[in-house]
Enzyme design. Sequence first.
Site, PDB file in Angstrom:
ATOM      1  N   CYS A   1       0.832  -1.201   0.000  1.00 18.94           N
ATOM      2  CA  CYS A   1       0.000   0.000   0.000  1.00 18.94           C
ATOM      3  C   CYS A   1       0.869   1.254   0.000  1.00 18.94           C
ATOM      4  O   CYS A   1       1.774   1.387   0.835  1.00 18.94           O
ATOM      5  CB  CYS A   1      -0.890  -0.021   1.236  1.00 18.94           C
ATOM      6  SG  CYS A   1      -1.884   1.465   1.429  1.00 18.94           S
TER       7      CYS A   1
ATOM      8  N   CYS B   1       0.498   3.191   3.494  1.00 14.47           N
ATOM      9  CA  CYS B   1       1.018   2.743   4.787  1.00 14.47           C
ATOM     10  C   CYS B   1       2.064   1.646   4.695  1.00 14.47           C
ATOM     11  O   CYS B   1       2.633   1.249   5.706  1.00 14.47           O
ATOM     12  CB  CYS B   1      -0.125   2.278   5.682  1.00 14.47           C
ATOM     13  SG  CYS B   1      -0.906   0.750   5.107  1.00 14.47           S
TER      14      CYS B   1
ATOM     15  N   CYS C   1      -7.523  -0.585   1.832  1.00 15.43           N
ATOM     16  CA  CYS C   1      -6.488  -1.104   2.729  1.00 15.43           C
ATOM     17  C   CYS C   1      -7.032  -1.181   4.156  1.00 15.43           C
ATOM     18  O   CYS C   1      -7.608  -0.216   4.651  1.00 15.43           O
ATOM     19  CB  CYS C   1      -5.275  -0.183   2.675  1.00 15.43           C
ATOM     20  SG  CYS C   1      -3.993  -0.581   3.881  1.00 15.43           S
TER      21      CYS C   1
ATOM     22  N   CYS D   1      -4.894   1.571   6.554  1.00 19.11           N
ATOM     23  CA  CYS D   1      -5.006   3.033   6.477  1.00 19.11           C
ATOM     24  C   CYS D   1      -6.293   3.487   5.793  1.00 19.11           C
ATOM     25  O   CYS D   1      -6.559   4.683   5.699  1.00 19.11           O
ATOM     26  CB  CYS D   1      -3.793   3.638   5.775  1.00 19.11           C
ATOM     27  SG  CYS D   1      -3.690   3.280   4.016  1.00 19.11           S
TER      28      CYS D   1
ATOM     29  N   CYS E   1      -9.786  -5.585  -8.942  1.00 19.60           N
ATOM     30  CA  CYS E   1      -9.407  -4.646  -9.987  1.00 19.60           C
ATOM     31  C   CYS E   1      -8.855  -3.411  -9.287  1.00 19.60           C
ATOM     32  O   CYS E   1      -9.601  -2.646  -8.674  1.00 19.60           O
ATOM     33  CB  CYS E   1     -10.669  -4.325 -10.798  1.00 19.60           C
ATOM     34  SG  CYS E   1     -10.351  -3.286 -12.214  1.00 19.60           S
TER      35      CYS E   1
END
Length: 137
Positions: free
Chosen positions: A54, A57, A102, A105, A125
């Site tokens: 990510c 984070c 995510c 975060c 996707c």
Amino acid sequence: MDVQSEQDFPVTRTDEEWREMLTPEQYQVMRKHGTERPGSCALLQEKRAGTFTCVGCGQPLFISRTKFESGTGWPSFDTPVEGSVEESRDTSYGMVRTECHCSQCGSHLGHVFPDGPPPTGLRYCINGVALNFEPAE
Ligand SMILES: [Zn+2]
């Protein structure tokens, strides 16, 4: 729709902090539920072994062997790293879709569709700008 504000995530940042750490495109996608232009992200072509993390984070979200070519122009995966991706219902644009973000975060990643390959049958996707790629050693 603002999923983030309804929930507390382990990693939280102010809007100003997000604007500072993300590019304008990343901010639009990850914090405002935007969508990158299909085919625009270099990670679409990424075929090396490694981990997609990510941008918000650093949490590992997808590993390379779950990535597949969906033909949509967005990086697609059939399985997230366990516990790293949470889903919510997205009714924007007159469609009912499953949004995913995510778990650490709360940054928007993309959508999940039930037309992926076996064994999961799922297609995550994902906007490539929300991901960093870390090649395996
Ligand atoms: Zn994150």
